[in-house]
Design a protein around this motif. Structure first.
Motif, PDB file in Angstrom:
ATOM      1  N   HIS A  30       0.030 -17.068  -6.966  1.00  0.00           N
ATOM      2  CA  HIS A  30      -0.204 -16.608  -5.470  1.00  0.00           C
ATOM      3  C   HIS A  30      -0.796 -15.293  -5.461  1.00  0.00           C
ATOM      4  CE1 HIS A  30       0.932 -20.792  -5.024  1.00  0.00           C
ATOM      5  NE2 HIS A  30       0.357 -20.794  -4.071  1.00  0.00           N
ATOM      6  N   LYS A  31      -1.824 -14.759  -5.063  1.00  0.00           N
ATOM      7  CA  LYS A  31      -2.359 -13.472  -5.004  1.00  0.00           C
ATOM      8  C   LYS A  31      -2.022 -12.619  -6.056  1.00  0.00           C
ATOM      9  CE  LYS A  31      -0.120 -13.339  -0.843  1.00  0.00           C
ATOM     10  NZ  LYS A  31       0.252 -13.366   0.212  1.00  0.00           N
ATOM     11  N   ILE A  88      -4.800  -8.764  -0.929  1.00  0.00           N
ATOM     12  CA  ILE A  88      -3.781  -8.754   0.134  1.00  0.00           C
ATOM     13  C   ILE A  88      -3.809 -10.204   0.944  1.00  0.00           C
ATOM     14  CG2 ILE A  88      -3.769  -6.259   0.778  1.00  0.00           C
ATOM     15  CD1 ILE A  88      -5.351  -7.193   3.348  1.00  0.00           C
ATOM     16  N   ILE A  89      -4.756 -10.976   0.671  1.00  0.00           N
ATOM     17  CA  ILE A  89      -4.793 -12.407   0.841  1.00  0.00           C
ATOM     18  C   ILE A  89      -5.529 -13.011  -0.304  1.00  0.00           C
ATOM     19  CG2 ILE A  89      -4.785 -12.179   3.393  1.00  0.00           C
ATOM     20  CD1 ILE A  89      -7.780 -12.663   3.276  1.00  0.00           C
ATOM     21  N   SER A  90      -5.650 -14.332  -0.208  1.00  0.00           N
ATOM     22  CA  SER A  90      -6.099 -15.062  -1.505  1.00  0.00           C
ATOM     23  C   SER A  90      -7.413 -14.295  -1.766  1.00  0.00           C
ATOM     24  CB  SER A  90      -6.634 -16.591  -0.955  1.00  0.00           C
ATOM     25  OG  SER A  90      -7.101 -17.287  -1.882  1.00  0.00           O
ATOM     26  N   ARG A 124     -10.742 -15.842  -0.538  1.00  0.00           N
ATOM     27  CA  ARG A 124     -11.380 -15.484   0.737  1.00  0.00           C
ATOM     28  C   ARG A 124     -12.340 -14.531   0.755  1.00  0.00           C
ATOM     29  NH1 ARG A 124      -6.558 -16.088   5.025  1.00  0.00           N
ATOM     30  NH2 ARG A 124      -8.470 -15.611   6.267  1.00  0.00           N
ATOM     31  N   GLU A 153     -12.417 -12.424   2.990  1.00  0.00           N
ATOM     32  CA  GLU A 153     -12.003 -11.371   3.971  1.00  0.00           C
ATOM     33  C   GLU A 153     -10.883 -10.912   3.309  1.00  0.00           C
ATOM     34  OE1 GLU A 153     -12.194 -14.665   4.934  1.00  0.00           O
ATOM     35  OE2 GLU A 153     -13.727 -14.586   6.523  1.00  0.00           O
ATOM     36  N   CYS A 154     -10.751 -11.030   1.921  1.00  0.00           N
ATOM     37  CA  CYS A 154      -9.672 -10.447   0.822  1.00  0.00           C
ATOM     38  C   CYS A 154      -9.923  -8.879   0.591  1.00  0.00           C
ATOM     39  CB  CYS A 154      -9.568 -11.147  -0.402  1.00  0.00           C
ATOM     40  SG  CYS A 154      -8.355 -10.726  -1.536  1.00  0.00           S
ATOM     41  N   VAL A 185      -1.704  -7.203   7.264  1.00  0.00           N
ATOM     42  CA  VAL A 185      -0.462  -7.983   6.404  1.00  0.00           C
ATOM     43  C   VAL A 185       0.716  -7.475   6.989  1.00  0.00           C
ATOM     44  CG1 VAL A 185      -2.100  -8.806   4.539  1.00  0.00           C
ATOM     45  CG2 VAL A 185      -0.843  -6.820   4.223  1.00  0.00           C
ATOM     46  N   MET A 227       5.364  -8.465   2.981  1.00  0.00           N
ATOM     47  CA  MET A 227       4.132  -9.113   1.998  1.00  0.00           C
ATOM     48  C   MET A 227       3.386  -7.797   1.083  1.00  0.00           C
ATOM     49  SD  MET A 227       0.986  -9.865   0.812  1.00  0.00           S
ATOM     50  CE  MET A 227      -0.058  -8.923   1.664  1.00  0.00           C
ATOM     51  N   GLN A 235       3.545  -7.216  -2.868  1.00  0.00           N
ATOM     52  CA  GLN A 235       2.378  -7.034  -3.640  1.00  0.00           C
ATOM     53  C   GLN A 235       2.499  -5.754  -4.573  1.00  0.00           C
ATOM     54  OE1 GLN A 235       1.381 -10.214  -4.170  1.00  0.00           O
ATOM     55  NE2 GLN A 235      -0.771  -9.481  -4.081  1.00  0.00           N
TER      56      GLN A 235
END
Length: 175
Positions: free
Chosen positions: A75-76, A92-94, A97, A99-100, A133, A137, A141
């Motif tokens: 994941h990510k 920072i997100i999937s 998407r 919007e990543c 975020v 999280m 990362q």
């Protein structure tokens, strides 16, 4: 000062972050941050990452699969865009998407959580941005990317063929 919106962009050693944002038409575009400034690109961040991976003879999907093979992160996962230039980014997100947003690991100097559950990030050149975020999280990362870098760089540095020997082999091949 009017901001120029580029149609094409490839990640390079000066790229610090690719931040997703909405333009005046409601389309996702990228605010690209480099050491010496920022500008918009008329693509979403993961498109730019994929184009940049392809420039270096891979793809975003290939890099994601490679990271999963090396680290088991599903994941990510962080990715390496260019091993030779040490360009490592994390989402920072999937990454699937639009919007990543993507952050370059080497330019992060500090980060802190905000009361609204976002994270303020400071780059090595003094530029600060706020990303949507949590600090937990984001810290995860950063740590995962550092772990991935260590594993991959150890593999590259412990190769049985030395750097000089590789160059000699390449030179012989093309002479």
């Amino acid at each position: 000062m009017e901001e120029v919106c580029k149609k094409e962009y490839e990640i390079n050693p000066q790229t610090m972050a690719l931040i997703a944002k909405y333009d005046e038409r409601g389309q996702v575009v990228t605010q690209a941050f480099e050491k010496n400034g920022s500008f918009e690109v008329a693509k979403w961040p993961s498109q730019i990452v994929d184009d940049s991976c392809r420039y270096f003879a891979s793809s975003l999907e290939g890099r994601l699969l490679g990271t999963k093979q090396v680290t088991s992160y599903t994941h990510k996962p962080p990715i390496v865009i260019s091993e030779a230039m040490g360009i490592y980014f994390f989402p920072i997100i999937s990454p699937k998407r639009k919007e990543c947003s993507w952050i370059a690991h080497k330019y992060i100097r500090s980060f802190k959580g905000e009361p609204d559950h976002t994270t303020s990030l400071k780059f090595s050149n003094g530029t600060s941005i706020n990303i949507p975020v949590s600090v937990g999280m984001f810290a995860n990362q950063v740590q995962r990317t550092a772990h991935f870098r260590v594993i991959l760089e150890d593999r590259l540095n412990s190769s049985p063929v030395s750097h000089d020997a590789r160059h000699e082999l390449i030179a012989e091949t093309f002479s």
